[in-house]
Design a protein around this motif. Sequence first.
Motif, PDB file in Angstrom:
ATOM      1  N   LEU A   1      37.290  36.187  37.504  1.00  0.00           N
ATOM      2  CA  LEU A   1      37.409  35.493  38.726  1.00  0.00           C
ATOM      3  C   LEU A   1      38.734  34.519  38.618  1.00  0.00           C
ATOM      4  CD1 LEU A   1      36.503  35.100  41.776  1.00  0.00           C
ATOM      5  CD2 LEU A   1      35.344  33.258  41.045  1.00  0.00           C
ATOM      6  N   THR A   2      39.905  34.937  39.509  1.00  0.00           N
ATOM      7  CA  THR A   2      40.907  34.102  39.598  1.00  0.00           C
ATOM      8  C   THR A   2      41.029  33.557  40.811  1.00  0.00           C
ATOM      9  OG1 THR A   2      42.005  35.719  38.055  1.00  0.00           O
ATOM     10  CG2 THR A   2      43.561  34.355  39.336  1.00  0.00           C
ATOM     11  N   THR A   3      41.177  32.191  40.827  1.00  0.00           N
ATOM     12  CA  THR A   3      41.380  31.804  42.147  1.00  0.00           C
ATOM     13  C   THR A   3      42.992  30.971  42.320  1.00  0.00           C
ATOM     14  OG1 THR A   3      40.595  29.497  41.098  1.00  0.00           O
ATOM     15  CG2 THR A   3      39.041  30.710  42.202  1.00  0.00           C
ATOM     16  N   ARG A   4      43.130  30.854  43.527  1.00  0.00           N
ATOM     17  CA  ARG A   4      44.679  30.261  43.783  1.00  0.00           C
ATOM     18  C   ARG A   4      44.599  29.637  45.029  1.00  0.00           C
ATOM     19  NH1 ARG A   4      49.795  32.571  45.797  1.00  0.00           N
ATOM     20  NH2 ARG A   4      48.913  34.293  46.524  1.00  0.00           N
ATOM     21  N   ILE A   5      44.867  28.461  45.144  1.00  0.00           N
ATOM     22  CA  ILE A   5      44.872  27.767  46.624  1.00  0.00           C
ATOM     23  C   ILE A   5      46.067  28.163  47.253  1.00  0.00           C
ATOM     24  CG2 ILE A   5      44.822  25.471  47.464  1.00  0.00           C
ATOM     25  CD1 ILE A   5      43.241  24.431  45.042  1.00  0.00           C
ATOM     26  N   LEU A   6      46.039  28.491  48.354  1.00  0.00           N
ATOM     27  CA  LEU A   6      47.014  28.630  49.406  1.00  0.00           C
ATOM     28  C   LEU A   6      46.762  27.431  50.273  1.00  0.00           C
ATOM     29  CD1 LEU A   6      45.851  32.446  50.240  1.00  0.00           C
ATOM     30  CD2 LEU A   6      47.443  31.579  48.572  1.00  0.00           C
ATOM     31  N   PRO A   7      48.195  27.460  51.153  1.00  0.00           N
ATOM     32  CA  PRO A   7      48.547  26.434  51.982  1.00  0.00           C
ATOM     33  C   PRO A   7      47.394  26.392  53.036  1.00  0.00           C
ATOM     34  CG  PRO A   7      50.567  27.626  51.641  1.00  0.00           C
ATOM     35  CD  PRO A   7      49.260  28.191  51.048  1.00  0.00           C
ATOM     36  N   ASP A   8      46.646  27.574  53.444  1.00  0.00           N
ATOM     37  CA  ASP A   8      45.613  27.271  54.507  1.00  0.00           C
ATOM     38  C   ASP A   8      44.403  28.173  54.293  1.00  0.00           C
ATOM     39  OD1 ASP A   8      46.808  29.755  54.137  1.00  0.00           O
ATOM     40  OD2 ASP A   8      46.926  30.464  56.181  1.00  0.00           O
ATOM     41  N   GLY A   9      44.026  28.100  52.881  1.00  0.00           N
ATOM     42  CA  GLY A   9      42.803  28.807  52.497  1.00  0.00           C
ATOM     43  C   GLY A   9      42.866  29.047  50.892  1.00  0.00           C
ATOM     44  N   ILE A  10      42.181  29.833  50.445  1.00  0.00           N
ATOM     45  CA  ILE A  10      42.285  30.173  49.397  1.00  0.00           C
ATOM     46  C   ILE A  10      42.099  31.779  48.883  1.00  0.00           C
ATOM     47  CG2 ILE A  10      39.735  30.492  49.102  1.00  0.00           C
ATOM     48  CD1 ILE A  10      39.702  28.966  46.373  1.00  0.00           C
ATOM     49  N   GLU A  11      42.618  32.234  47.623  1.00  0.00           N
ATOM     50  CA  GLU A  11      42.723  33.808  47.478  1.00  0.00           C
ATOM     51  C   GLU A  11      41.878  33.787  46.048  1.00  0.00           C
ATOM     52  OE1 GLU A  11      46.144  36.596  46.563  1.00  0.00           O
ATOM     53  OE2 GLU A  11      45.868  35.314  44.958  1.00  0.00           O
ATOM     54  N   LEU A  12      40.963  34.762  46.178  1.00  0.00           N
ATOM     55  CA  LEU A  12      40.170  35.234  45.252  1.00  0.00           C
ATOM     56  C   LEU A  12      40.358  36.218  44.360  1.00  0.00           C
ATOM     57  CD1 LEU A  12      37.020  33.694  46.858  1.00  0.00           C
ATOM     58  CD2 LEU A  12      38.294  32.407  44.937  1.00  0.00           C
ATOM     59  N   VAL A  13      40.624  36.449  43.260  1.00  0.00           N
ATOM     60  CA  VAL A  13      40.624  38.119  42.510  1.00  0.00           C
ATOM     61  C   VAL A  13      39.572  38.139  41.850  1.00  0.00           C
ATOM     62  CG1 VAL A  13      42.239  39.475  41.418  1.00  0.00           C
ATOM     63  CG2 VAL A  13      43.261  37.638  42.728  1.00  0.00           C
ATOM     64  N   TYR A  14      38.866  39.069  41.870  1.00  0.00           N
ATOM     65  CA  TYR A  14      37.635  39.591  41.393  1.00  0.00           C
ATOM     66  C   TYR A  14      37.649  40.659  40.649  1.00  0.00           C
ATOM     67  CZ  TYR A  14      32.938  40.840  40.365  1.00  0.00           C
ATOM     68  OH  TYR A  14      31.880  41.403  39.654  1.00  0.00           O
ATOM     69  N   GLN A  15      37.571  40.938  39.447  1.00  0.00           N
ATOM     70  CA  GLN A  15      37.830  42.137  38.636  1.00  0.00           C
ATOM     71  C   GLN A  15      36.715  42.556  37.739  1.00  0.00           C
ATOM     72  OE1 GLN A  15      41.593  40.596  36.520  1.00  0.00           O
ATOM     73  NE2 GLN A  15      42.582  42.376  37.510  1.00  0.00           N
ATOM     74  N   ASP A  16      36.568  43.745  37.603  1.00  0.00           N
ATOM     75  CA  ASP A  16      35.849  44.151  36.458  1.00  0.00           C
ATOM     76  C   ASP A  16      36.431  45.651  35.704  1.00  0.00           C
ATOM     77  OD1 ASP A  16      35.239  46.946  37.638  1.00  0.00           O
ATOM     78  OD2 ASP A  16      33.363  45.949  38.757  1.00  0.00           O
ATOM     79  N   SER A  17      35.820  45.771  34.672  1.00  0.00           N
ATOM     80  CA  SER A  17      36.607  46.864  33.801  1.00  0.00           C
ATOM     81  C   SER A  17      35.709  48.159  33.980  1.00  0.00           C
ATOM     82  CB  SER A  17      36.668  46.475  32.384  1.00  0.00           C
ATOM     83  OG  SER A  17      35.748  46.107  31.783  1.00  0.00           O
ATOM     84  N   ALA A  18      34.745  48.172  34.953  1.00  0.00           N
ATOM     85  CA  ALA A  18      33.911  49.575  34.997  1.00  0.00           C
ATOM     86  C   ALA A  18      34.715  50.664  35.490  1.00  0.00           C
ATOM     87  CB  ALA A  18      32.784  49.203  36.414  1.00  0.00           C
ATOM     88  N   PRO A  19      34.241  52.069  35.589  1.00  0.00           N
ATOM     89  CA  PRO A  19      34.988  52.895  36.093  1.00  0.00           C
ATOM     90  C   PRO A  19      35.525  52.777  37.546  1.00  0.00           C
ATOM     91  CG  PRO A  19      32.914  53.926  34.962  1.00  0.00           C
ATOM     92  CD  PRO A  19      32.715  52.295  35.309  1.00  0.00           C
ATOM     93  N   PRO A  20      36.807  53.146  37.764  1.00  0.00           N
ATOM     94  CA  PRO A  20      37.588  52.910  39.076  1.00  0.00           C
ATOM     95  C   PRO A  20      36.948  53.391  40.302  1.00  0.00           C
ATOM     96  CG  PRO A  20      38.953  54.065  37.675  1.00  0.00           C
ATOM     97  CD  PRO A  20      37.621  54.183  36.879  1.00  0.00           C
ATOM     98  N   PHE A  21      36.499  52.289  41.197  1.00  0.00           N
ATOM     99  CA  PHE A  21      35.967  52.748  42.454  1.00  0.00           C
ATOM    100  C   PHE A  21      36.182  51.448  43.516  1.00  0.00           C
ATOM    101  CE2 PHE A  21      32.234  51.775  45.305  1.00  0.00           C
ATOM    102  CZ  PHE A  21      32.172  52.927  46.012  1.00  0.00           C
ATOM    103  N   ASP A  22      36.647  51.920  44.751  1.00  0.00           N
ATOM    104  CA  ASP A  22      37.230  51.050  45.647  1.00  0.00           C
ATOM    105  C   ASP A  22      35.977  50.860  46.778  1.00  0.00           C
ATOM    106  OD1 ASP A  22      38.273  49.857  47.987  1.00  0.00           O
ATOM    107  OD2 ASP A  22      39.740  51.510  48.446  1.00  0.00           O
ATOM    108  N   PRO A  23      35.409  49.655  46.420  1.00  0.00           N
ATOM    109  CA  PRO A  23      34.259  49.457  47.491  1.00  0.00           C
ATOM    110  C   PRO A  23      34.714  49.103  48.849  1.00  0.00           C
ATOM    111  CG  PRO A  23      34.665  47.572  46.090  1.00  0.00           C
ATOM    112  CD  PRO A  23      35.277  48.521  45.728  1.00  0.00           C
TER     113      PRO A  23
END
Length: 137
Positions: A69-91
């Motif tokens: 989980l990577t977090t980055r504060i934005l001027p008007d909110g937040i960005e979260l980047v969630y990653q796993d190393s499971a087989p490729p799948f676009d939920p």
Amino acid sequence: MRFMADLLTRCFDAHFATLPSLLDAARGACREANLTADAIHRVELVLEEAFSNSVRHGYGGETNLPVWLTTRILPDGIELVYQDSAPPFDPLHDARLPRIGTIGGVGRVLMNKLPRNARYTLVDGRNTLTFEFDRTA
């Protein structure tokens, strides 16, 4: 308060017992970004769904394999980047409401509709979900 360029990445084992720690990390970043309680609740729902999908479907059960989980504060909110190393799948693909009487599919709707922006990419072999949330719900 951190600057927008500051990123904080944390790694968690894919065990349901670590979900509270992942959510605590997200809540802390959300509070730092001054998100409202309703906005934080949206973040929690989306991350819980992503984590559950990683454990149950991606990894096929609890494992010591990581999620990030990577977090980055934005001027008007937040960005979260969630990653796993499971087989490729676009939920996020095909986020239509499921038909009545079917099981599953609601999580895709949550992950698409609760953030202001949601996208999937495959980065260095990792499933990467990037979510942006407004400061207010």
